[in-house]
Design a protein around this motif. Structure first.
Motif, PDB file in Angstrom:
ATOM      1  N   LEU A   1       0.932  -1.120  -0.169  1.00  0.00           N
ATOM      2  CA  LEU A   1       0.131  -0.171   0.047  1.00  0.00           C
ATOM      3  C   LEU A   1       1.055   1.518  -0.030  1.00  0.00           C
ATOM      4  O   LEU A   1       0.403   2.170  -0.718  1.00  0.00           O
ATOM      5  CB  LEU A   1      -0.845  -0.017   1.129  1.00  0.00           C
ATOM      6  CG  LEU A   1      -1.778   1.249   1.332  1.00  0.00           C
ATOM      7  CD1 LEU A   1      -2.588   1.260   0.068  1.00  0.00           C
ATOM      8  CD2 LEU A   1      -2.844   1.299   2.513  1.00  0.00           C
ATOM      9  N   GLU A   2       1.907   1.200   0.747  1.00  0.00           N
ATOM     10  CA  GLU A   2       2.909   2.530   0.941  1.00  0.00           C
ATOM     11  C   GLU A   2       3.391   2.708  -0.449  1.00  0.00           C
ATOM     12  O   GLU A   2       3.459   3.605  -1.149  1.00  0.00           O
ATOM     13  CB  GLU A   2       3.884   2.235   1.775  1.00  0.00           C
ATOM     14  CG  GLU A   2       3.569   2.103   2.995  1.00  0.00           C
ATOM     15  CD  GLU A   2       5.054   2.393   4.318  1.00  0.00           C
ATOM     16  OE1 GLU A   2       5.887   2.801   3.776  1.00  0.00           O
ATOM     17  OE2 GLU A   2       4.807   1.738   5.162  1.00  0.00           O
ATOM     18  N   GLU A   3       3.810   1.519  -1.263  1.00  0.00           N
ATOM     19  CA  GLU A   3       4.317   1.782  -2.690  1.00  0.00           C
ATOM     20  C   GLU A   3       3.286   2.261  -3.574  1.00  0.00           C
ATOM     21  O   GLU A   3       3.420   3.277  -4.625  1.00  0.00           O
ATOM     22  CB  GLU A   3       4.685   0.375  -3.431  1.00  0.00           C
ATOM     23  CG  GLU A   3       5.291   0.459  -4.480  1.00  0.00           C
ATOM     24  CD  GLU A   3       5.666  -0.895  -5.231  1.00  0.00           C
ATOM     25  OE1 GLU A   3       5.780  -1.181  -6.446  1.00  0.00           O
ATOM     26  OE2 GLU A   3       6.234  -1.679  -4.094  1.00  0.00           O
ATOM     27  N   ASP A   4       2.204   1.822  -3.304  1.00  0.00           N
ATOM     28  CA  ASP A   4       0.862   2.401  -4.230  1.00  0.00           C
ATOM     29  C   ASP A   4       0.545   3.760  -4.165  1.00  0.00           C
ATOM     30  O   ASP A   4       0.471   4.676  -4.998  1.00  0.00           O
ATOM     31  CB  ASP A   4      -0.410   1.680  -3.846  1.00  0.00           C
ATOM     32  CG  ASP A   4      -0.338   0.267  -4.611  1.00  0.00           C
ATOM     33  OD1 ASP A   4       0.357  -0.103  -5.600  1.00  0.00           O
ATOM     34  OD2 ASP A   4      -1.181  -0.591  -3.782  1.00  0.00           O
ATOM     35  N   LEU A   5       0.784   4.131  -2.779  1.00  0.00           N
ATOM     36  CA  LEU A   5       0.577   5.561  -2.568  1.00  0.00           C
ATOM     37  C   LEU A   5       1.513   6.627  -2.895  1.00  0.00           C
ATOM     38  O   LEU A   5       1.327   7.692  -3.304  1.00  0.00           O
ATOM     39  CB  LEU A   5       0.176   5.676  -0.760  1.00  0.00           C
ATOM     40  CG  LEU A   5      -0.858   5.206  -0.176  1.00  0.00           C
ATOM     41  CD1 LEU A   5      -0.681   5.024   1.181  1.00  0.00           C
ATOM     42  CD2 LEU A   5      -2.047   5.720  -0.397  1.00  0.00           C
ATOM     43  N   GLN A   6       2.620   6.051  -2.840  1.00  0.00           N
ATOM     44  CA  GLN A   6       4.006   6.837  -3.490  1.00  0.00           C
ATOM     45  C   GLN A   6       3.766   7.167  -5.015  1.00  0.00           C
ATOM     46  O   GLN A   6       4.033   8.122  -5.450  1.00  0.00           O
ATOM     47  CB  GLN A   6       5.336   6.162  -3.073  1.00  0.00           C
ATOM     48  CG  GLN A   6       5.397   6.169  -1.795  1.00  0.00           C
ATOM     49  CD  GLN A   6       6.722   5.104  -1.273  1.00  0.00           C
ATOM     50  OE1 GLN A   6       7.217   4.429  -2.277  1.00  0.00           O
ATOM     51  NE2 GLN A   6       6.977   4.913  -0.152  1.00  0.00           N
ATOM     52  N   GLY A   7       3.255   5.955  -5.517  1.00  0.00           N
ATOM     53  CA  GLY A   7       2.890   6.197  -7.071  1.00  0.00           C
ATOM     54  C   GLY A   7       1.784   7.088  -7.484  1.00  0.00           C
ATOM     55  O   GLY A   7       1.661   7.630  -8.396  1.00  0.00           O
ATOM     56  N   ILE A   8       0.751   7.024  -6.499  1.00  0.00           N
ATOM     57  CA  ILE A   8      -0.315   8.131  -6.621  1.00  0.00           C
ATOM     58  C   ILE A   8      -0.053   9.395  -6.177  1.00  0.00           C
ATOM     59  O   ILE A   8      -0.687  10.314  -6.763  1.00  0.00           O
ATOM     60  CB  ILE A   8      -1.400   7.457  -5.570  1.00  0.00           C
ATOM     61  CG1 ILE A   8      -2.147   6.242  -5.962  1.00  0.00           C
ATOM     62  CG2 ILE A   8      -2.695   8.592  -5.881  1.00  0.00           C
ATOM     63  CD1 ILE A   8      -2.716   5.359  -5.350  1.00  0.00           C
ATOM     64  N   GLY A   9       0.873   9.526  -5.215  1.00  0.00           N
ATOM     65  CA  GLY A   9       1.125  10.831  -4.784  1.00  0.00           C
ATOM     66  C   GLY A   9       0.495  11.220  -3.785  1.00  0.00           C
ATOM     67  O   GLY A   9      -0.221  12.430  -3.856  1.00  0.00           O
ATOM     68  N   TYR A  10       0.157  10.386  -2.652  1.00  0.00           N
ATOM     69  CA  TYR A  10      -0.907  10.580  -1.613  1.00  0.00           C
ATOM     70  C   TYR A  10      -0.254  10.505  -0.429  1.00  0.00           C
ATOM     71  O   TYR A  10       0.534   9.693  -0.209  1.00  0.00           O
ATOM     72  CB  TYR A  10      -2.068   9.686  -1.693  1.00  0.00           C
ATOM     73  CG  TYR A  10      -3.115  10.020  -0.928  1.00  0.00           C
ATOM     74  CD1 TYR A  10      -4.192  11.070  -1.222  1.00  0.00           C
ATOM     75  CD2 TYR A  10      -3.211   9.686   0.473  1.00  0.00           C
ATOM     76  CE1 TYR A  10      -5.209  11.150  -0.383  1.00  0.00           C
ATOM     77  CE2 TYR A  10      -4.114  10.156   1.084  1.00  0.00           C
ATOM     78  CZ  TYR A  10      -5.301  10.895   0.731  1.00  0.00           C
ATOM     79  OH  TYR A  10      -6.226  11.168   1.380  1.00  0.00           O
ATOM     80  N   PRO A  11      -0.624  11.697   0.860  1.00  0.00           N
ATOM     81  CA  PRO A  11       0.173  11.698   1.879  1.00  0.00           C
ATOM     82  C   PRO A  11      -0.329  10.479   2.734  1.00  0.00           C
ATOM     83  O   PRO A  11      -1.258  10.028   2.808  1.00  0.00           O
ATOM     84  CB  PRO A  11      -0.235  12.762   2.396  1.00  0.00           C
ATOM     85  CG  PRO A  11      -1.489  13.514   1.853  1.00  0.00           C
ATOM     86  CD  PRO A  11      -1.355  12.621   0.373  1.00  0.00           C
ATOM     87  N   TYR A  12       0.494   9.884   3.620  1.00  0.00           N
ATOM     88  CA  TYR A  12       0.168   8.858   4.699  1.00  0.00           C
ATOM     89  C   TYR A  12       1.152   8.894   5.716  1.00  0.00           C
ATOM     90  O   TYR A  12       2.534   9.333   5.743  1.00  0.00           O
ATOM     91  CB  TYR A  12       0.346   7.456   3.925  1.00  0.00           C
ATOM     92  CG  TYR A  12       1.546   6.992   3.399  1.00  0.00           C
ATOM     93  CD1 TYR A  12       2.747   6.160   4.330  1.00  0.00           C
ATOM     94  CD2 TYR A  12       2.133   7.341   2.224  1.00  0.00           C
ATOM     95  CE1 TYR A  12       3.724   5.650   3.892  1.00  0.00           C
ATOM     96  CE2 TYR A  12       3.382   6.854   1.593  1.00  0.00           C
ATOM     97  CZ  TYR A  12       4.294   6.202   2.542  1.00  0.00           C
ATOM     98  OH  TYR A  12       5.358   5.624   2.038  1.00  0.00           O
ATOM     99  N   ASP A  13       0.672   8.344   6.574  1.00  0.00           N
ATOM    100  CA  ASP A  13       1.562   8.079   8.004  1.00  0.00           C
ATOM    101  C   ASP A  13       1.100   7.119   8.837  1.00  0.00           C
ATOM    102  O   ASP A  13       0.105   6.887   9.501  1.00  0.00           O
ATOM    103  CB  ASP A  13       1.431   9.410   8.938  1.00  0.00           C
ATOM    104  CG  ASP A  13       2.284   9.254  10.114  1.00  0.00           C
ATOM    105  OD1 ASP A  13       3.115   8.325  10.448  1.00  0.00           O
ATOM    106  OD2 ASP A  13       2.290  10.293  10.875  1.00  0.00           O
ATOM    107  N   PHE A  14       1.973   6.033   8.722  1.00  0.00           N
ATOM    108  CA  PHE A  14       1.493   4.688   9.347  1.00  0.00           C
ATOM    109  C   PHE A  14       2.313   4.289  10.535  1.00  0.00           C
ATOM    110  O   PHE A  14       2.304   3.179  10.798  1.00  0.00           O
ATOM    111  CB  PHE A  14       1.734   3.466   8.182  1.00  0.00           C
ATOM    112  CG  PHE A  14       0.728   3.455   7.002  1.00  0.00           C
ATOM    113  CD1 PHE A  14      -0.435   4.183   7.262  1.00  0.00           C
ATOM    114  CD2 PHE A  14       1.310   2.814   5.758  1.00  0.00           C
ATOM    115  CE1 PHE A  14      -1.212   4.243   6.045  1.00  0.00           C
ATOM    116  CE2 PHE A  14       0.320   2.888   4.777  1.00  0.00           C
ATOM    117  CZ  PHE A  14      -0.766   3.540   4.619  1.00  0.00           C
ATOM    118  N   SER A  15       2.957   5.269  11.089  1.00  0.00           N
ATOM    119  CA  SER A  15       3.711   5.050  12.269  1.00  0.00           C
ATOM    120  C   SER A  15       2.714   5.053  13.468  1.00  0.00           C
ATOM    121  O   SER A  15       1.588   5.201  13.511  1.00  0.00           O
ATOM    122  CB  SER A  15       4.514   6.435  12.637  1.00  0.00           C
ATOM    123  OG  SER A  15       3.843   7.553  12.616  1.00  0.00           O
TER     124      SER A  15
END
Length: 211
Positions: free
Chosen positions: A197-211
């Motif tokens: 999912l992190e890889e997908d989000l990077q390709g989309i250019g969407y912010p995330y924080d799974f910490s």
């Protein structure tokens, strides 16, 4: 319903781009296998260009190109007659020509086309056939989180025991809020591969924080 006959409910280019990323994020959460996703987003399509692709796997496709000058929607519905492309794109700004008349759009086909510029808002060319199927693909762009939640529960929840999507979780993603694990688990009961999912989000250019 949004269609080439009534498109006043379509958001402006910036809002549509945010919604497009949200749809891709939601599908990436709902299906970690890209083969079964309807919506994917490429934030690195070209220099200054990003693209949302919708594909139902059965021939219907929609591509939306975002550029600094605005955006353009190309829709193709399998089984519908393709109109004269020169007519449905009449008045199309030249900046969108390479996309609409190049690949992969040229090979996919065009049954409808709309575009947006800040100067003129949404426009379309000559629509000779009102039954162009555009509302079948454009309805998801109404900006209502419930529209996606209801569709996803039917499409991804069919023949499964998954919980219904939380509309507020969908709404957070529609608003472009930073994605957290709690929001993800409001969409699905569990996620197998957070790294994917992190890889997908990077390709989309969407912010995330799974910490």
């Amino acid at each position: 319903m949004i269609s080439t006959q009534e498109y006043s409910a379509l958001p402006d280019a910036a809002s549509l781009q945010r919604l497009s990323k949200a749809l891709a994020v939601l599908d990436a959460i709902n299906s970690q296998d890209v083969e079964y996703r309807y919506y994917t987003y490429n934030a690195a399509w070209g220099e200054g260009e990003e693209v949302l692709e919708m594909s139902d796997g059965e021939g219907d496709q929609m591509l939306i190109l975002f550029r600094p000058e605005g955006c353009v929607i190309n829709g193709y519905l399998d089984g519908y007659d393709q109109p004269d492309k020169a007519k449905v794109t009449r008045g199309l700004p030249e900046v969108f020509d390479d996309f609409i008349f190049g690949e992969p759009v040229n090979s996919i086909g065009t049954t409808f086309c709309l575009w947006y510029t800040p100067e003129h808002g949404w426009q379309t060319g000559v629509v000779e056939n009102e039954d162009d199927g555009s509302e079948e693909l454009l309805y998801m762009l109404d900006g209502n989180p419930e529209t996606y939640a209801e569709w996803a529960d039917e499409y991804y929840g069919d023949e499964t025991e998954r919980s219904p999507s939380e509309v507020e979780a969908v709404a957070k993603i529609y608003r472009g809020e930073t994605l957290t694990k709690a929001t993800v688990l409001g969409i699905v009961d569990e996620l197998e591969d957070w790294a994917q999912l992190e890889e997908d989000l990077q390709g989309i250019g969407y912010p995330y924080d799974f910490s």
